[in-house]
Enzyme design. Structure first.
Site, short mmCIF file in Angstrom:
data_model
loop_
_atom_site.label_atom_id
_atom_site.label_comp_id
_atom_site.label_asym_id
_atom_site.label_seq_id
_atom_site.Cartn_x
_atom_site.Cartn_y
_atom_site.Cartn_z
N ALA A 1 0.81 -1.21 0.00
CA ALA A 1 0.00 0.00 0.00
C ALA A 1 0.85 1.26 0.00
O ALA A 1 0.35 2.33 -0.34
CB ALA A 1 -0.93 0.00 1.22
N LYS A 2 2.11 1.15 0.43
CA LYS A 2 3.06 2.27 0.44
C LYS A 2 2.47 3.51 1.10
O LYS A 2 2.57 4.62 0.57
CB LYS A 2 3.56 2.58 -0.97
CG LYS A 2 4.33 1.42 -1.61
CD LYS A 2 4.88 1.80 -2.97
CE LYS A 2 5.68 0.65 -3.58
NZ LYS A 2 4.82 -0.49 -3.99
N ARG A 3 1.87 3.32 2.26
CA ARG A 3 1.27 4.44 2.97
C ARG A 3 2.34 5.27 3.67
O ARG A 3 3.35 4.76 4.13
CB ARG A 3 0.25 3.95 4.00
CG ARG A 3 -0.89 3.12 3.43
CD ARG A 3 -1.60 3.81 2.28
NE ARG A 3 -2.84 3.13 1.95
CZ ARG A 3 -3.37 3.08 0.74
NH1 ARG A 3 -2.76 3.68 -0.26
NH2 ARG A 3 -4.50 2.46 0.53
#
Length: 279
Positions: free
Chosen positions: A97-99
């Protein structure tokens, strides 16, 4: 009882199932290649087939959240089901998700992916540290409490990443090395691996940084992006035993045939084992 730490669970999965992560990336071209429509029905069929073929045999499955989010709530429903079924079959689920955010917003992301009561509860999640490593604290703390992992972007394989990741911090370290040093501090004393992993592209050649973080190293870029398992020792050096190579299209292009998907994943895992054992 406290949950078993992520590092121990990942080490066991890699040792018993093979050191491989397979991405589930249902982008339009792959759906079409499988003879599916680029709609929710096609997404569901694609995802269900990938999970059925791989979840009972690979160490890690890595769904890319964006390819589900693009279909709105119906796509998220497919993702929730995939996470549940993959974990039930024994695969560790790494939510790609690379939040990255700050304060309560980062806390909300942590609750989404790293809390056992969330429908998207995963074994680990990818995050971006470039609002400052300290901004990740809610996710780092949630991971420890819930026996999960956090994979932090360090040196990515996309060429644009270098303008940030190779930039120099005030003390002379590259920003990537600064982040890696933060990760090492978080993992200090953990056995066999800490919960904080780094994302380091397998296509980089000599990474030029110290990768001894006492944590796992997710290595995207195997297969369609041009890297091979034989490249891993040259990129990761002495840390190669902690590498979790990630392949997506290299396996998924063999679908929708379940046997072909399994054969491809098993072949990649065997090639990784051979490369790592000879390092």
């Amino acid at each position: 009882m406290s949950p078993e730490p992520f590092g121990a669970r990942l080490r066991h999965a890699m040792d018993t199932r093979g050191p491989l992560c397979v991405g589930i990336d249902p982008h339009a071209s792959l759906l079409h290649a499988w003879g599916l429509n680029d709609d929710v029905a096609g997404l569901e069929r694609f995802t269900r087939t990938a999970v059925e073929a791989l979840a009972d045999r690979v160490a890690v499955l890595k769904p890319q959240s964006a390819f589900f989010e693009r279909f709105g709530s119906r796509g998220i429903a497919v993702l929730e089901k995939a996470v549940e079924e993959a974990r039930a079959a024994g695969a560790l689920v790494l939510m790609d998700a690379k939040r990255g955010d700050i304060g309560s917003t980062m806390g909300a992301y942590a609750a989404t992916y790293l809390h056992k009561d969330s429908p998207l509860f995963s074994d680990a999640v990818t995050v971006s540290p470039y609002l400052g490593f300290g901004s990740l604290r809610p996710a780092l703390d949630a991971a420890v409490i819930n026996g999960c992992g956090v994979f932090v972007l360090a040196l990515t394989s996309n060429p644009e990443g270098a303008e940030v990741q190779r930039a120099t911090a005030a003390d002379g370290r590259s920003l990537a090395q600064l982040m890696l040093d933060h990760m090492a501090a978080e993992n200090a004393g953990a056995e066999p691996l800490g919960p904080v992993g780094a994302v380091v592209g397998a296509t980089l050649g000599d990474a030029g940084v110290n990768l001894d973080i006492n944590g796992p190293l997710l290595a995207p870029g195997i297969g369609a992006q041009g890297a091979t398992p034989a490249d891993l020792p040259g990129v990761f050096g002495a840390a190669v035993g902690n590498v979790v190579p990630s392949v997506s299209r290299g396996v998924l292009r063999h679908g929708p045939d379940v046997a072909a998907l399994r054969e491809s994943a098993e072949r990649f895992a065997a090639e990784v084992r051979e490369a790592v054992s000879g390092a």
